[in-house]
Motif scaffolding. Structure first.
Motif, PDB file in Angstrom:
ATOM      1  N   SER A  58      56.067  35.226  97.197  1.00  0.00           N
ATOM      2  CA  SER A  58      55.100  34.592  98.072  1.00  0.00           C
ATOM      3  C   SER A  58      53.485  35.015  97.597  1.00  0.00           C
ATOM      4  O   SER A  58      53.618  36.309  96.779  1.00  0.00           O
ATOM      5  CB  SER A  58      55.328  35.335  99.544  1.00  0.00           C
ATOM      6  N   PRO A  59      52.873  34.122  97.875  1.00  0.00           N
ATOM      7  CA  PRO A  59      52.354  32.881  98.354  1.00  0.00           C
ATOM      8  C   PRO A  59      52.954  31.730  97.671  1.00  0.00           C
ATOM      9  O   PRO A  59      52.771  30.531  98.037  1.00  0.00           O
ATOM     10  CB  PRO A  59      51.118  32.995  98.580  1.00  0.00           C
ATOM     11  N   GLU A  62      53.833  28.126  99.553  1.00  0.00           N
ATOM     12  CA  GLU A  62      53.488  28.409 101.217  1.00  0.00           C
ATOM     13  C   GLU A  62      53.111  27.041 101.589  1.00  0.00           C
ATOM     14  O   GLU A  62      53.321  27.075 102.677  1.00  0.00           O
ATOM     15  CB  GLU A  62      52.479  29.339 101.124  1.00  0.00           C
ATOM     16  N   ASP A  74      51.757  26.154  94.835  1.00  0.00           N
ATOM     17  CA  ASP A  74      51.726  26.458  96.381  1.00  0.00           C
ATOM     18  C   ASP A  74      52.783  25.256  97.044  1.00  0.00           C
ATOM     19  O   ASP A  74      52.958  25.466  98.274  1.00  0.00           O
ATOM     20  CB  ASP A  74      50.296  26.422  96.952  1.00  0.00           C
ATOM     21  N   CYS A 307      44.860  31.253  93.838  1.00  0.00           N
ATOM     22  CA  CYS A 307      45.795  32.678  94.068  1.00  0.00           C
ATOM     23  C   CYS A 307      45.597  33.569  92.801  1.00  0.00           C
ATOM     24  O   CYS A 307      45.826  33.220  91.639  1.00  0.00           O
ATOM     25  CB  CYS A 307      47.124  32.467  94.327  1.00  0.00           C
ATOM     26  N   CYS A 322      49.335  36.239  90.585  1.00  0.00           N
ATOM     27  CA  CYS A 322      49.550  35.635  91.883  1.00  0.00           C
ATOM     28  C   CYS A 322      51.107  36.060  92.447  1.00  0.00           C
ATOM     29  O   CYS A 322      52.062  36.060  91.500  1.00  0.00           O
ATOM     30  CB  CYS A 322      49.663  34.100  91.813  1.00  0.00           C
ATOM     31  N   GLY A 323      50.843  36.743  93.458  1.00  0.00           N
ATOM     32  CA  GLY A 323      52.161  37.039  94.047  1.00  0.00           C
ATOM     33  C   GLY A 323      52.653  38.389  93.608  1.00  0.00           C
ATOM     34  O   GLY A 323      53.481  39.108  94.111  1.00  0.00           O
ATOM     35  N   LEU A 334      48.914  43.249  97.660  1.00  0.00           N
ATOM     36  CA  LEU A 334      49.494  41.880  97.260  1.00  0.00           C
ATOM     37  C   LEU A 334      48.404  40.954  96.798  1.00  0.00           C
ATOM     38  O   LEU A 334      47.437  40.889  97.547  1.00  0.00           O
ATOM     39  CB  LEU A 334      50.244  41.354  98.460  1.00  0.00           C
ATOM     40  N   GLY A 336      46.979  37.575  96.702  1.00  0.00           N
ATOM     41  CA  GLY A 336      47.257  36.493  97.792  1.00  0.00           C
ATOM     42  C   GLY A 336      46.413  35.334  97.231  1.00  0.00           C
ATOM     43  O   GLY A 336      45.760  35.308  96.330  1.00  0.00           O
TER      44      GLY A 336
END
Length: 384
Positions: A58-59, A62, A74, A307, A322-323, A334, A336
């Motif tokens: 994640s993300p 999402e 995403d 991200c 990212c993540g 994190l 994000g």
């Protein structure tokens, strides 16, 4: 001067259309692709690398799936929109051992895959071992073993493709070799020098897929890599080498050279494989148009990763992906996403957002950026 009635002109136009379609192997009516078989890299990976090694956190996922779904985005990818437009389920990754259904085709793409094998594997910070020749071998195995197991009946007949699907399916291709070259510390000149070998290997693997019975092909060229945050943040470019859109000209020039060689190959393949329908799709132009005129289309900050955590204007840092997590003043944080991915072009510095993927798909589906200018729905082979 001889005059013609409107009916006569329509008949003449229809006749020319039928002759054009017949000579080029295109369908004269809308296609009914029963399946899609996809080969490529992270731009079309629906979960292959995640199944084989490690899933994105994640993300990722999402926006649409509301959870990581094996895609480096995403949400949905262009290949997802292609499958959906044909009335098919999203493609199961060939490497996914749980819950896969290959009735509608299969996705052999994995993130970080290339056409040519790479010396550095993933554990050395390199690339996927599932390069194109391996993906072809997986397709070959799926084809041969599917019929053996379908004959056993039960669940096998429900989740494996029928034999006739092979010739009727759509085959899509992408690639990632230029990025592999640059991150292998090759110079622009050195990457350029590898392109003939890359194209030659693609030709070999393409013909192998054709020899297995594939007849309808949809080939994407490579995008404007000189516009991506990971390139802009990692490689030095002189101020005079940025274009008006803020992209690095030398890197885009390499992509354009690759695309011209790929297009030349497609023209040659059409001459050699006369029973095939091969569509070359210029996603480079579509993506560059989106990036260079982002605000016109309702997008913003096209060179900035949504991200990421980068102490630069591109919000990209290869050590804070990212993540992932980073240490800020002794606290693990994190990495994000931005607040609204739906107005952003780039997701994580390398890949596009779902919103951008949908925008690109909407531009290419009607054939306006295809050579020949054939819509996706008319790209099946009439001889299949």
């Amino acid at each position: 001067m001889e005059t013609y009635s409107l009916l006569h002109l329509l008949i003449i136009l229809y006749s020319y259309t039928m002759v054009f379609n017949f000579n080029h192997g295109f369908a004269a009516k809308s296609c009914e692709f029963p399946a899609v078989f996809n080969f490529g890299d992270s731009n079309s990976d629906t979960g292959g690398l995640a199944a084989a090694f490690f899933p994105p956190n994640s993300p990722y996922g999402e926006t649409f799936f509301h959870t990581p779904a094996g895609r480096y985005c995403d949400g949905r990818l262009i290949i997802d929109f292609i499958a959906g437009s044909l009335g098919l389920e999203y493609l199961s990754p060939y490497l996914e051992s749980v819950g896969s259904n290959f009735t509608y085709g299969a996705d052999f793409a994995t993130a970080a895959s290339t056409i040519t094998p790479q010396a550095r594997g993933l554990t050395q910070g390199g690339f996927s071992p599932f390069y194109l020749q391996v993906q072809y071998s997986q397709f070959q195995q799926l084809k041969s073993r599917s019929q053996k197991f379908r004959n056993l009946g039960n669940i096998y007949a429900e989740v494996l493709p029928k034999n006739e699907v092979i010739s009727q399916a759509l085959y899509t291709f992408g690639q990632n070799d230029l990025g592999a070259g640059f991150f292998g510390n090759l110079s622009i000149e050195e990457v350029n020098a590898t392109i003939p070998d890359i194209i030659n290997q693609f030709s070999i693997d393409f013909k192998s897929v054709y020899d297995e019975g594939a007849r309808s092909f949809w080939i994407h060229n490579t995008g404007p890599i000189g516009c991506l945050p990971y390139v802009l943040a990692n490689f030095s470019v002189k101020p005079s080498e940025y274009d008006s859109a803020g992209c690095a000209i030398p890197y885009n020039t390499v992509a354009e050279y690759f695309n011209q060689k790929l297009k030349d190959l497609v023209i040659q393949l059409r001459k050699e494989l006369t029973s095939a329908t091969i569509i070359y799709v210029d996603v480079y132009s579509v993506k560059y148009n989106l990036i260079s005129q982002a605000s016109k289309y309702g997008f913003e900050q096209p060179h900035v990763a949504c991200c990421g955590y980068g102490l630069n204007k591109y919000n990209y840092n290869g050590t804070a992906v990212c993540g992932g997590t980073i240490n800020i003043n002794g606290t693990q944080i994190l990495v994000g996403a931005c607040e609204n991915p739906s107005v952003r072009v780039n997701w994580d510095g390398v890949h596009y957002t779902e919103a951008a993927n949908k925008w690109i798909f909407d531009k290419i589906i009607n054939g306006n950026f295809s050579d020949p200018p054939v819509p996706l729905r008319m790209a099946c082979n009439q001889f299949a």
